[in-house]
Design a protein around this motif. Structure first.
Motif, mmCIF file in Angstrom:
data_model
loop_
_atom_site.group_PDB
_atom_site.id
_atom_site.type_symbol
_atom_site.label_atom_id
_atom_site.label_comp_id
_atom_site.label_asym_id
_atom_site.label_seq_id
_atom_site.Cartn_x
_atom_site.Cartn_y
_atom_site.Cartn_z
ATOM 1 N N ARG A 5 1.228 -0.796 -0.522
ATOM 2 C CA ARG A 5 -0.020 -0.558 -0.111
ATOM 3 C C ARG A 5 0.737 0.961 0.381
ATOM 4 O O ARG A 5 0.509 2.032 -0.354
ATOM 5 N N LEU A 10 -1.678 6.092 -6.389
ATOM 6 C CA LEU A 10 -3.238 6.631 -6.512
ATOM 7 C C LEU A 10 -2.975 8.004 -6.731
ATOM 8 O O LEU A 10 -3.777 8.498 -7.407
ATOM 9 N N ALA A 36 -6.613 10.109 -7.081
ATOM 10 C CA ALA A 36 -7.670 10.028 -5.908
ATOM 11 C C ALA A 36 -7.815 10.942 -5.186
ATOM 12 O O ALA A 36 -6.566 11.517 -4.706
ATOM 13 N N SER A 37 -8.396 11.066 -4.424
ATOM 14 C CA SER A 37 -8.396 12.042 -3.326
ATOM 15 C C SER A 37 -7.423 12.057 -2.349
ATOM 16 O O SER A 37 -7.027 11.187 -1.806
ATOM 17 N N GLN A 49 -8.142 12.089 1.053
ATOM 18 C CA GLN A 49 -8.303 11.330 1.575
ATOM 19 C C GLN A 49 -8.288 9.896 1.585
ATOM 20 O O GLN A 49 -7.765 8.985 2.700
ATOM 21 N N ARG A 50 -8.636 9.411 0.717
ATOM 22 C CA ARG A 50 -8.277 8.220 0.073
ATOM 23 C C ARG A 50 -6.566 7.838 0.156
ATOM 24 O O ARG A 50 -6.675 6.724 0.723
ATOM 25 N N ILE A 51 -6.061 8.586 0.027
ATOM 26 C CA ILE A 51 -4.722 7.904 -0.009
ATOM 27 C C ILE A 51 -3.852 7.717 1.367
ATOM 28 O O ILE A 51 -3.304 6.895 1.787
ATOM 29 N N GLU A 74 -5.579 6.941 3.407
ATOM 30 C CA GLU A 74 -6.401 6.416 4.594
ATOM 31 C C GLU A 74 -5.884 4.614 3.848
ATOM 32 O O GLU A 74 -5.365 3.638 4.266
ATOM 33 N N GLU A 75 -5.408 5.353 2.778
ATOM 34 C CA GLU A 75 -4.534 3.876 2.316
ATOM 35 C C GLU A 75 -2.874 3.901 2.293
ATOM 36 O O GLU A 75 -2.165 2.911 3.329
#
Length: 332
Positions: free
Chosen positions: A112, A119, A124-125, A127-129, A131-132
């Motif tokens: 990840r 990402l 990607a947003s 926030q998504r990054i 979270e990853e």
């Protein structure tokens, strides 16, 4: 799964005929980092580091195409695209990406973490990054580099100074817990040093955002006032801002038209009094450096410029003509 064969299936939409699978493990290239942005990251795919890619012919079965590859031990992420030799399916410039898993069905360490660049490349947003990276840290808490990247992303996305200060407190609290668990190791000291550095890099950004927003609001207000009703320093400042905006717009057009074309010619006078022209350097790699003797970072950059001079042969330093030049930093 690490150490086992993996079959990739492709259902073509645009590609035809003989289709090839092009893949890498972990990353495509090192030309650009995530700091460079989405488009530059994709250039790593187009200009992969030598020896990183593998190309195999896919086997057609009905309407599908398949290829089986071996997943070697030690790799963390698989990225690939498809081509028929003329057309390419890059998955909308994201490439197709798969984690490498361990026997327990968990993405292996760094899977990840490696996916962060992909990402970013996919747009990607934030926030998504975040979270990853958090998922990576949850499964592998001793992946120290992931902690650094996590806090960098957190600080980069804080919108106010108060939010930045709160996130720094959160970082310090999380770091203290790591020290309690693993001891105050040199690695953890460097983690703290790194996130403090990232915090310092971002401390002025909220202020800059406030300044830009205030600047735009100022222009909107002044634009709503008829010119004949504008007065004093606000009228003068508004005129200066409009002039600066026009200049930025003209520069943007100039640079867009300049890219890929021959640079406009100009003359210069060296510190020894000789006259030269940019066209004198045509057909040579040439680096133009605009600098000032009053600029500290410019002076600090001279060592790197000398290295570029040795590599690219032609280097032109252009300084303010009204300021004295250091003779050792002449025009080459």
């Amino acid at each position: 799964i690490s150490g086992e064969p993996y079959t990739i299936t492709y259902i073509p939409t645009v590609l035809q005929g003989e289709i090839k699978l092009v893949y890498v493990f972990d990353y495509w290239g090192t030309l650009y980092s995530s700091y460079a942005g989405q488009d530059k990251l994709f250039e790593n795919v187009l200009n992969a580091d030598p020896g990183r890619t593998t190309t195999v012919n896919m086997v057609k079965t009905g309407t599908d195409y398949t290829a089986t590859i071996n997943i070697p031990a030690g790799v963390t992420l698989l990225s690939y695209y498809f081509t028929d030799g003329e057309n390419y399916d890059y998955n909308d410039k994201k490439t197709y990406v798969s984690y490498i898993y361990n026997k327990q069905g968990i993405p292996v360490k760094n899977a990840r973490f490696r996916n962060v660049d992909f990402l970013e490349m996919a747009g990607a947003s934030p926030q998504r990054i975040i979270e990853e990276i958090k998922s990576e840290i949850t499964d592998y808490p001793k992946n120290w580099v992931s902690h650094i990247v996590y806090w960098r992303k957190i600080f980069e996305n804080a919108e106010t100074i108060d939010e930045l200060k709160q996130e720094l407190e959160n970082a310090n609290t999380a770091h203290d817990k790591l020290v309690q668990t693993y001891g105050e190791t040199d690695s953890l000291k460097q983690v703290k040093a790194a996130y403090l550095f990232e915090f310092s890099r971002n401390i002025y950004r909220p202020v800059q955002i406030l300044a830009v927003n205030s600047y735009e609001e100022f222009k909107r207000i002044m634009a709503s006032i008829p010119v004949e009703n504008q007065y004093g320093s606000m009228k003068e400042n508004y005129a200066k801002f409009l002039k600066a905006d026009r200049r930025r717009h003209e520069n943007k057009i100039f640079m867009a038209e300049l890219k890929g074309n021959i640079a406009p010619d100009f003359e210069f006078i060296t510190v020894t009094g000789k006259t030269g022209k940019l066209s004198d350097f045509r057909r040579h790699y040439t680096l133009l450096e605009f600098w000032s003797t009053s600029c500290g970072p410019c002076i600090a950059e001279i060592e790197n410029l000398n290295k570029a001079y040795n590599k690219y042969l032609s280097l032109i330093h252009i300084s303010e003509p009204t300021r004295p030049l250091y003779s050792s930093y002449a025009v080459f």
